[in-house]
Scaffold this motif. Structure first.
Motif, PDB file in Angstrom:
ATOM      1  N   CYS A  56       0.851  -1.186   0.000  1.00  0.00           N
ATOM      2  CA  CYS A  56       0.000   0.000   0.000  1.00  0.00           C
ATOM      3  C   CYS A  56       0.886   1.235   0.000  1.00  0.00           C
ATOM      4  CB  CYS A  56      -0.901  -0.010   1.233  1.00  0.00           C
ATOM      5  SG  CYS A  56      -1.922   1.469   1.384  1.00  0.00           S
ATOM      6  N   CYS A  58       0.418   3.750   1.540  1.00  0.00           N
ATOM      7  CA  CYS A  58       0.496   4.216   2.928  1.00  0.00           C
ATOM      8  C   CYS A  58       1.668   3.571   3.667  1.00  0.00           C
ATOM      9  CB  CYS A  58      -0.817   3.935   3.664  1.00  0.00           C
ATOM     10  SG  CYS A  58      -1.289   2.196   3.719  1.00  0.00           S
ATOM     11  N   ASP A  59       2.077   2.374   3.262  1.00  0.00           N
ATOM     12  CA  ASP A  59       3.223   1.702   3.878  1.00  0.00           C
ATOM     13  C   ASP A  59       4.549   2.173   3.286  1.00  0.00           C
ATOM     14  OD1 ASP A  59       1.519   0.133   5.466  1.00  0.00           O
ATOM     15  OD2 ASP A  59       1.315  -1.341   3.855  1.00  0.00           O
ATOM     16  N   SER A  72       4.815   9.786  -5.218  1.00  0.00           N
ATOM     17  CA  SER A  72       3.897   9.484  -6.324  1.00  0.00           C
ATOM     18  C   SER A  72       4.600   9.581  -7.670  1.00  0.00           C
ATOM     19  CB  SER A  72       2.687  10.419  -6.293  1.00  0.00           C
ATOM     20  OG  SER A  72       1.904  10.163  -5.160  1.00  0.00           O
ATOM     21  N   ARG A  88      -6.337   0.803  -7.238  1.00  0.00           N
ATOM     22  CA  ARG A  88      -6.935   1.611  -6.175  1.00  0.00           C
ATOM     23  C   ARG A  88      -7.988   0.782  -5.455  1.00  0.00           C
ATOM     24  NH1 ARG A  88      -7.148   6.581  -4.463  1.00  0.00           N
ATOM     25  NH2 ARG A  88      -5.929   7.449  -6.165  1.00  0.00           N
ATOM     26  N   SER A  91      -9.617   4.516  -0.651  1.00  0.00           N
ATOM     27  CA  SER A  91      -8.793   5.719  -0.783  1.00  0.00           C
ATOM     28  C   SER A  91      -7.302   5.418  -0.916  1.00  0.00           C
ATOM     29  CB  SER A  91      -9.027   6.641   0.419  1.00  0.00           C
ATOM     30  OG  SER A  91      -8.691   5.963   1.609  1.00  0.00           O
ATOM     31  N   TRP A  92      -6.916   4.139  -0.946  1.00  0.00           N
ATOM     32  CA  TRP A  92      -5.503   3.764  -1.027  1.00  0.00           C
ATOM     33  C   TRP A  92      -5.176   3.114  -2.360  1.00  0.00           C
ATOM     34  CZ3 TRP A  92      -2.816   6.200   2.320  1.00  0.00           C
ATOM     35  CH2 TRP A  92      -3.331   6.467   3.593  1.00  0.00           C
ATOM     36  N   TYR A  94      -2.603   0.341  -4.143  1.00  0.00           N
ATOM     37  CA  TYR A  94      -1.730  -0.804  -3.851  1.00  0.00           C
ATOM     38  C   TYR A  94      -0.884  -1.097  -5.081  1.00  0.00           C
ATOM     39  CZ  TYR A  94      -4.398  -1.578   0.374  1.00  0.00           C
ATOM     40  OH  TYR A  94      -4.973  -1.418   1.610  1.00  0.00           O
TER      41      TYR A  94
END
Length: 117
Positions: A56, A58-59, A72, A88, A91-92, A94
Motif C-alpha cells: 500500500c 500508505c506503507d 507518487s 486503487r 482511498s488507497w 496498492y
C-alpha cells in the motif's frame, strides 16, 4: 491486473551474447533508468519483497523523508517503465511488482557461462 505500459517481449538479447537491436536497447534503457534512482530502487524492493505480494502506498511513504507528491512521481516512473502495476482500493493505492519485467532485466545482463580451462 493492468498490463505494463511497455510491452514485455518473450525474448531479449543478453548483452554478453549478441549486439542488441536499437529498439530493444532504447526500451530496456528506459527500464534501467527507472531503477537507476536510489529512491525508485528502494520502492521497487519494498514492493517486490512485501510478503503480501503487494504494498500500500500508505506503507511506502513512511520509509522516506520525501513528500507524498515526490513518492507518487517515483511510483509513476516505475509504473510507466512496466516494473509495477497499481490498483486503487477505496482511498488507497496498492502496488505490485511485475515479475516478467524484472526477469527480463535480469536476463539481459546474464553473463556467458564460464568456460572450463
Amino acid at each position: 491486473m493492468p498490463k505494463p505500459l511497455l510491452p514485455i517481449l518473450d525474448d531479449c538479447t543478453p548483452v554478453a551474447r549478441a549486439v542488441m537491436p536499437d529498439g530493444e536497447a532504447a526500451e530496456l534503457a528506459r527500464m534501467f533508468k527507472a531503477v537507476g534512482d536510489p529512491v525508485r530502487l528502494k520502492l521497487l524492493s519494498m514492493i517486490a519483497s512485501d510478503p503480501r505480494g503487494e504494498a500500500c502506498v500508505c506503507d511506502l511513504t513512511d520509509a522516506f523523508t520525501l513528500t507524498g507528491p515526490t513518492i507518487s512521481h517515483h511510483l509513476k516512473v516505475l509504473r510507466d517503465a512496466g516494473l509495477i502495476t497499481s490498483r486503487r482500493r477505496a482511498s488507497w493505492v496498492y502496488y505490485r511488482a511485475v515479475p516478467e519485467t524484472m526477469e527480463r532485466l535480469s536476463a539481459v545482463l546474464a553473463p556467458l557461462p564460464a568456460v572450463a580451462a
